[in-house]
Design an enzyme around this catalytic site. Structure first.
Site, PDB file in Angstrom:
ATOM      1  N   GLY A 101       0.921  -1.163  -0.114  1.00 53.57           N
ATOM      2  CA  GLY A 101       0.135  -0.052  -0.021  1.00 53.57           C
ATOM      3  C   GLY A 101       0.944   1.332  -0.113  1.00 53.57           C
ATOM      4  N   GLN A 153       2.844   9.938   1.833  1.00 57.41           N
ATOM      5  CA  GLN A 153       4.074   9.300   1.895  1.00 57.41           C
ATOM      6  C   GLN A 153       5.410   9.663   0.786  1.00 57.41           C
ATOM      7  OE1 GLN A 153       2.270   5.185   2.359  1.00 57.41           O
ATOM      8  NE2 GLN A 153       4.367   5.138   3.600  1.00 57.41           N
ATOM      9  N   CYS A 189       5.746  -0.412   7.666  1.00 62.30           N
ATOM     10  CA  CYS A 189       5.689   0.862   6.782  1.00 62.30           C
ATOM     11  C   CYS A 189       6.663   1.236   5.818  1.00 62.30           C
ATOM     12  CB  CYS A 189       5.139   1.987   7.838  1.00 62.30           C
ATOM     13  SG  CYS A 189       4.670   3.487   6.833  1.00 62.30           S
ATOM     14  N   LEU A 190       6.433   1.451   4.686  1.00 62.26           N
ATOM     15  CA  LEU A 190       7.571   2.065   3.934  1.00 62.26           C
ATOM     16  C   LEU A 190       8.256   3.308   4.247  1.00 62.26           C
ATOM     17  CD1 LEU A 190       5.829   1.335   0.382  1.00 62.26           C
ATOM     18  CD2 LEU A 190       7.730   0.011   1.447  1.00 62.26           C
ATOM     19  N   HIS A 220      -4.355   1.344   7.924  1.00 61.60           N
ATOM     20  CA  HIS A 220      -2.920   1.971   7.760  1.00 61.60           C
ATOM     21  C   HIS A 220      -3.133   3.261   6.743  1.00 61.60           C
ATOM     22  CE1 HIS A 220       1.416   1.223   7.799  1.00 61.60           C
ATOM     23  NE2 HIS A 220       1.498   1.921   6.938  1.00 61.60           N
ATOM     24  N   GLU A 221      -3.525   2.812   5.673  1.00 56.63           N
ATOM     25  CA  GLU A 221      -3.355   4.018   4.676  1.00 56.63           C
ATOM     26  C   GLU A 221      -4.281   5.291   4.981  1.00 56.63           C
ATOM     27  OE1 GLU A 221      -0.829   3.591   3.118  1.00 56.63           O
ATOM     28  OE2 GLU A 221      -0.686   1.496   2.931  1.00 56.63           O
ATOM     29  N   HIS A 261      -2.434   7.372   7.273  1.00 49.09           N
ATOM     30  CA  HIS A 261      -1.283   8.574   6.721  1.00 49.09           C
ATOM     31  C   HIS A 261      -2.143   9.530   6.174  1.00 49.09           C
ATOM     32  CE1 HIS A 261       2.282   6.018   6.474  1.00 49.09           C
ATOM     33  NE2 HIS A 261       1.579   4.963   6.149  1.00 49.09           N
TER      34      HIS A 261
HETATM   35  O1  GNR Z   1       3.866  -2.553   2.806  1.00 49.00           O
HETATM   36  C1  GNR Z   1       3.510  -2.511   3.683  1.00 49.00           C
HETATM   37  N1  GNR Z   1       3.214  -3.536   4.421  1.00 49.00           N
HETATM   38  C2  GNR Z   1       2.460  -3.583   5.448  1.00 49.00           C
HETATM   39  C3  GNR Z   1       2.247  -4.622   6.302  1.00 49.00           C
HETATM   40  C4  GNR Z   1       1.542  -4.580   7.556  1.00 49.00           C
HETATM   41  C5  GNR Z   1       0.476  -3.749   7.655  1.00 49.00           C
HETATM   42  C6  GNR Z   1       0.584  -2.582   6.711  1.00 49.00           C
HETATM   43  C7  GNR Z   1       1.500  -2.496   5.803  1.00 49.00           C
HETATM   44  S1  GNR Z   1       1.352  -0.986   4.701  1.00 49.00           S
HETATM   45  C8  GNR Z   1       2.870  -1.178   3.931  1.00 49.00           C
HETATM   46  C9  GNR Z   1       3.247  -0.176   2.779  1.00 49.00           C
HETATM   47  C10 GNR Z   1       2.970   1.329   3.611  1.00 49.00           C
HETATM   48  O2  GNR Z   1       3.661   1.894   4.343  1.00 49.00           O
HETATM   49  N2  GNR Z   1       1.771   1.799   3.299  1.00 49.00           N
HETATM   50  O3  GNR Z   1       1.617   3.173   3.909  1.00 49.00           O
HETATM   51 NI    NI Z   2       2.625   3.225   5.717  1.00 45.30          NI
END
Ligand code: GNR
Ligand code: NI
Length: 167
Positions: free
Chosen positions: A46, A51, A91-92, A133-134, A137
């Site tokens: 995601g 980001q 998270c990236l 999660h997204e 952000h």
């Molecule tokens: O790549 C991602 N893996 C992930 C693993 C578990 C819960 C959420 C994520 S999202 C993350 C990519 C990211 O940072 N999206 O904002």
């Molecule tokens: Ni993230």
């Protein structure tokens, strides 16, 4: 299609709140394409526009094994949330850190597609986790905010150290 540079925690730009998309034009399609390219290249499941320092409420997701199930959520609104589950997240923007976070197990979300169409959809499993999660952000919230102050400050120090090594 270019990949866009990803911001890293604790960069304060990740704390910005994104604004709703109002115009569904070619520039938006380019942004969506670039977000997908950046997410697949990373690789991640995601990515939110915040980001990459674009303050629009745009999310791309693909949790499939074969990277053939792209989802784009624009201006997402949480309509319903059911149950709880604790799942390890990454998270990236916080590379190499994985910690369990409690989220709703299933959610109903209203959002718009890249063509402007409004959709209501239910999500569960990994998709539900990823959408939550997204969506965080887009309001400047990160998964590390759910951890203890001690854990978060250790992560901050680790990120600052990693960053110095790559400068
Ligand atoms: O790549 C991602 N893996 C992930 C693993 C578990 C819960 C959420 C994520 S999202 C993350 C990519 C990211 O940072 N999206 O904002
Ligand atoms: Ni993230």
């Amino acid at each position: 299609m270019p990949t866009l540079p990803i911001l890293y925690f604790p960069n304060p730009l990740l704390r910005q709140k994104a604004s709703p998309v109002e115009v569904f034009d070619a520039a938006l399609h380019t942004l969506v394409d670039d977000l997908f390219e950046t997410m697949y290249t990373a690789p991640g499941i995601g990515l939110a526009a915040v980001q990459v320092n674009v303050l629009k409420r745009v999310i791309v997701i693909d949790v499939s094994e074969d990277k053939n199930a792209p989802l784009c959520l624009i201006n997402p609104e949480l309509l319903e949330a059911h149950g709880e589950e604790k799942v390890e997240e990454g998270c990236l923007s916080v590379p190499s850190i994985y910690e369990p976070v409690t989220r709703a197990q299933s959610i109903k979300v209203r959002f718009r597609c890249r063509n402007g169409e409004t959709v209501e959809q239910d999500f569960d499993g990994v998709l539900a986790i990823c959408v939550q999660h997204e969506m965080d952000h887009l309001d400047g919230k990160l998964f590390v905010d759910y951890l203890s102050e001690l854990k978060r400050s250790r992560i901050r120090k680790k990120m600052e150290k990693m960053r110095q090594q790559t400068l």
